[in-house]
Design a protein around this motif. Structure first.
Motif, PDB file in Angstrom:
ATOM      1  N   VAL A 111      52.439 -18.594  -2.691  1.00 34.74           N
ATOM      2  CA  VAL A 111      53.065 -19.822  -3.172  1.00 34.74           C
ATOM      3  C   VAL A 111      54.589 -19.656  -3.186  1.00 34.74           C
ATOM      4  O   VAL A 111      55.326 -20.567  -2.804  1.00 34.74           O
ATOM      5  N   ARG A 112      55.066 -18.493  -3.611  1.00 35.16           N
ATOM      6  CA  ARG A 112      56.508 -18.228  -3.605  1.00 35.16           C
ATOM      7  C   ARG A 112      57.081 -18.350  -2.205  1.00 35.16           C
ATOM      8  O   ARG A 112      58.159 -18.929  -2.003  1.00 35.16           O
ATOM      9  N   ALA A 113      56.368 -17.849  -1.203  1.00 40.61           N
ATOM     10  CA  ALA A 113      56.830 -17.943   0.178  1.00 40.61           C
ATOM     11  C   ALA A 113      56.854 -19.388   0.660  1.00 40.61           C
ATOM     12  O   ALA A 113      57.727 -19.776   1.437  1.00 40.61           O
ATOM     13  N   ASP A 114      55.915 -20.195   0.205  1.00 41.51           N
ATOM     14  CA  ASP A 114      55.853 -21.594   0.618  1.00 41.51           C
ATOM     15  C   ASP A 114      56.897 -22.454  -0.084  1.00 41.51           C
ATOM     16  O   ASP A 114      57.260 -23.517   0.420  1.00 41.51           O
ATOM     17  N   TYR A 115      57.368 -22.002  -1.240  1.00 46.57           N
ATOM     18  CA  TYR A 115      58.328 -22.789  -2.020  1.00 46.57           C
ATOM     19  C   TYR A 115      59.558 -21.961  -2.390  1.00 46.57           C
ATOM     20  O   TYR A 115      59.823 -21.695  -3.557  1.00 46.57           O
ATOM     21  N   PRO A 116      60.336 -21.542  -1.381  1.00 50.24           N
ATOM     22  CA  PRO A 116      61.545 -20.761  -1.682  1.00 50.24           C
ATOM     23  C   PRO A 116      62.534 -21.603  -2.483  1.00 50.24           C
ATOM     24  O   PRO A 116      62.766 -22.763  -2.183  1.00 50.24           O
ATOM     25  N   GLY A 117      63.091 -21.006  -3.510  1.00 49.54           N
ATOM     26  CA  GLY A 117      64.072 -21.716  -4.322  1.00 49.54           C
ATOM     27  C   GLY A 117      63.493 -22.501  -5.472  1.00 49.54           C
ATOM     28  O   GLY A 117      64.232 -23.031  -6.298  1.00 49.54           O
ATOM     29  N   ALA A 118      62.159 -22.577  -5.565  1.00 51.20           N
ATOM     30  CA  ALA A 118      61.526 -23.299  -6.675  1.00 51.20           C
ATOM     31  C   ALA A 118      61.399 -22.386  -7.886  1.00 51.20           C
ATOM     32  O   ALA A 118      61.346 -21.163  -7.763  1.00 51.20           O
ATOM     33  N   ASP A 119      61.357 -22.986  -9.051  1.00 45.66           N
ATOM     34  CA  ASP A 119      61.034 -22.267 -10.277  1.00 45.66           C
ATOM     35  C   ASP A 119      59.534 -22.394 -10.497  1.00 45.66           C
ATOM     36  O   ASP A 119      59.030 -23.505 -10.723  1.00 45.66           O
ATOM     37  N   LEU A 120      58.828 -21.284 -10.415  1.00 43.50           N
ATOM     38  CA  LEU A 120      57.382 -21.298 -10.545  1.00 43.50           C
ATOM     39  C   LEU A 120      56.968 -20.941 -11.973  1.00 43.50           C
ATOM     40  O   LEU A 120      57.530 -20.030 -12.588  1.00 43.50           O
ATOM     41  N   PHE A 121      55.961 -21.653 -12.466  1.00 38.45           N
ATOM     42  CA  PHE A 121      55.403 -21.412 -13.793  1.00 38.45           C
ATOM     43  C   PHE A 121      53.895 -21.236 -13.640  1.00 38.45           C
ATOM     44  O   PHE A 121      53.204 -22.172 -13.232  1.00 38.45           O
ATOM     45  N   PHE A 122      53.413 -20.046 -13.949  1.00 35.27           N
ATOM     46  CA  PHE A 122      51.980 -19.777 -13.872  1.00 35.27           C
ATOM     47  C   PHE A 122      51.366 -20.106 -15.229  1.00 35.27           C
ATOM     48  O   PHE A 122      51.706 -19.495 -16.238  1.00 35.27           O
ATOM     49  N   LEU A 123      50.478 -21.085 -15.265  1.00 32.90           N
ATOM     50  CA  LEU A 123      49.948 -21.632 -16.512  1.00 32.90           C
ATOM     51  C   LEU A 123      48.702 -20.867 -16.955  1.00 32.90           C
ATOM     52  O   LEU A 123      47.718 -20.787 -16.212  1.00 32.90           O
ATOM     53  N   ILE A 124      48.758 -20.303 -18.165  1.00 25.07           N
ATOM     54  CA  ILE A 124      47.638 -19.529 -18.681  1.00 25.07           C
ATOM     55  C   ILE A 124      47.456 -19.798 -20.170  1.00 25.07           C
ATOM     56  O   ILE A 124      48.346 -20.347 -20.825  1.00 25.07           O
ATOM     57  N   GLY A 125      46.320 -19.406 -20.700  1.00 20.60           N
ATOM     58  CA  GLY A 125      46.065 -19.495 -22.133  1.00 20.60           C
ATOM     59  C   GLY A 125      46.430 -18.200 -22.826  1.00 20.60           C
ATOM     60  O   GLY A 125      46.669 -17.166 -22.182  1.00 20.60           O
ATOM     61  N   GLY A 126      46.441 -18.231 -24.151  1.00 18.70           N
ATOM     62  CA  GLY A 126      46.780 -17.049 -24.916  1.00 18.70           C
ATOM     63  C   GLY A 126      45.839 -15.891 -24.665  1.00 18.70           C
ATOM     64  O   GLY A 126      46.246 -14.726 -24.682  1.00 18.70           O
ATOM     65  N   ASP A 127      44.556 -16.182 -24.398  1.00 16.05           N
ATOM     66  CA  ASP A 127      43.609 -15.106 -24.133  1.00 16.05           C
ATOM     67  C   ASP A 127      43.948 -14.387 -22.838  1.00 16.05           C
ATOM     68  O   ASP A 127      43.811 -13.163 -22.732  1.00 16.05           O
ATOM     69  N   SER A 128      44.420 -15.134 -21.840  1.00 18.24           N
ATOM     70  CA  SER A 128      44.824 -14.513 -20.584  1.00 18.24           C
ATOM     71  C   SER A 128      46.083 -13.668 -20.763  1.00 18.24           C
ATOM     72  O   SER A 128      46.235 -12.612 -20.128  1.00 18.24           O
ATOM     73  N   LEU A 129      47.000 -14.133 -21.618  1.00 13.47           N
ATOM     74  CA  LEU A 129      48.189 -13.336 -21.907  1.00 13.47           C
ATOM     75  C   LEU A 129      47.784 -12.004 -22.523  1.00 13.47           C
ATOM     76  O   LEU A 129      48.308 -10.944 -22.147  1.00 13.47           O
TER      77      LEU A 129
END
Length: 226
Positions: A111-129
């Motif tokens: 995804v980073r390669a497909d969207y250079p220059g974007a700010d990416l946010f990976f959405l997770i729950g507290g259990d995943s953290l």
């Protein structure tokens, strides 16, 4: 951008990704339910995201084959129907259209390669953290995307433990005040198998798709027909 089907409003200009804030919402989506949509919308508003990419997992490494009920093509098709009426949501095929093993960090690199220059946010729950130190290459993962973490009532992260395993993680978290939604895809699938109505738990378009393709039903010999 062959792997991604992104909302048209988010792809303008020579480098459409530059300056965009893109959420990545992964999961099996087996099936995608209204709780997923509520959490994605809440995250988009909380983090001022330009779009949220729903990214179905092809072969989740933390689940056995028997835990994934519907095939990847069916799950992708259900996601497309679930998000069709929201211009800020889009299907991302980054994990579906690649060989395994299917680790989150590798998906994020694509995804980073497909969207250079974007700010990416990976959405997770507290259990995943909490479980992140057990994931593949978590230190690399937090360099690829900020973690958009949905708060859970009563959950306080042990940052001393997290920092021991993943130095710098505290600065890579954006908190999301998300509603507590007691919906489970596995419970919904079990209700369908038992012939119980799941109307209002699934988007209407997903309900129709499940019915059309006889997903999550039990055959006479007890096997899942998905």
């Amino acid at each position: 951008m062959g792997r991604l089907s992104l909302a048209a409003s988010a792809v303008r200009g020579a480098n459409p990704a530059r300056g965009k804030r893109i959420g990545i919402f992964g999961g099996t989506f087996d099936p995608p339910h209204v709780g997923h949509l509520i959490l994605a919308e809440t995250s988009a508003s909380s983090l001022a995201l330009d779009c949220v990419l729903f990214t179905p997992a092809a072969d989740p490494p933390h689940k056995s084959a028997s835990d994934v009920r519907a095939s990847a093509p069916h799950r992708a098709a259900m996601v497309e129907r679930a998000i069709a009426d929201n211009d800020r949501f889009a299907l991302c095929r980054a994990d579906l259209d690649r060989p395994g093993p299917h680790y989150t960090v590798d998906m994020l690199r694509l995804v980073r390669a497909d969207y250079p220059g974007a700010d990416l946010f990976f959405l997770i729950g507290g259990d995943s953290l909490r479980d992140l130190p057990t994931w593949s290459r978590p230190a690399e993962l937090i360099t690829l995307a900020t973690l958009g973490v949905m708060r859970r009532p009563g959950y306080t992260p042990n940052f001393d433990d997290l920092e021991r395993h993943i130095p710098g993680i505290r600065e890579r978290i954006a908190w999301i005040d998300a509603p507590l939604i007691e919906l489970s895809a596995s419970h919904i699938a079990a209700q369908i198998a038992a012939g119980v109505s799941v109307r209002y738990q699934l988007p209407d378009a997903v309900c129709a798709y499940v019915e059309e393709h006889h997903l999550y039903r039990r055959s006479d010999d007890g096997r899942d027909e998905s």
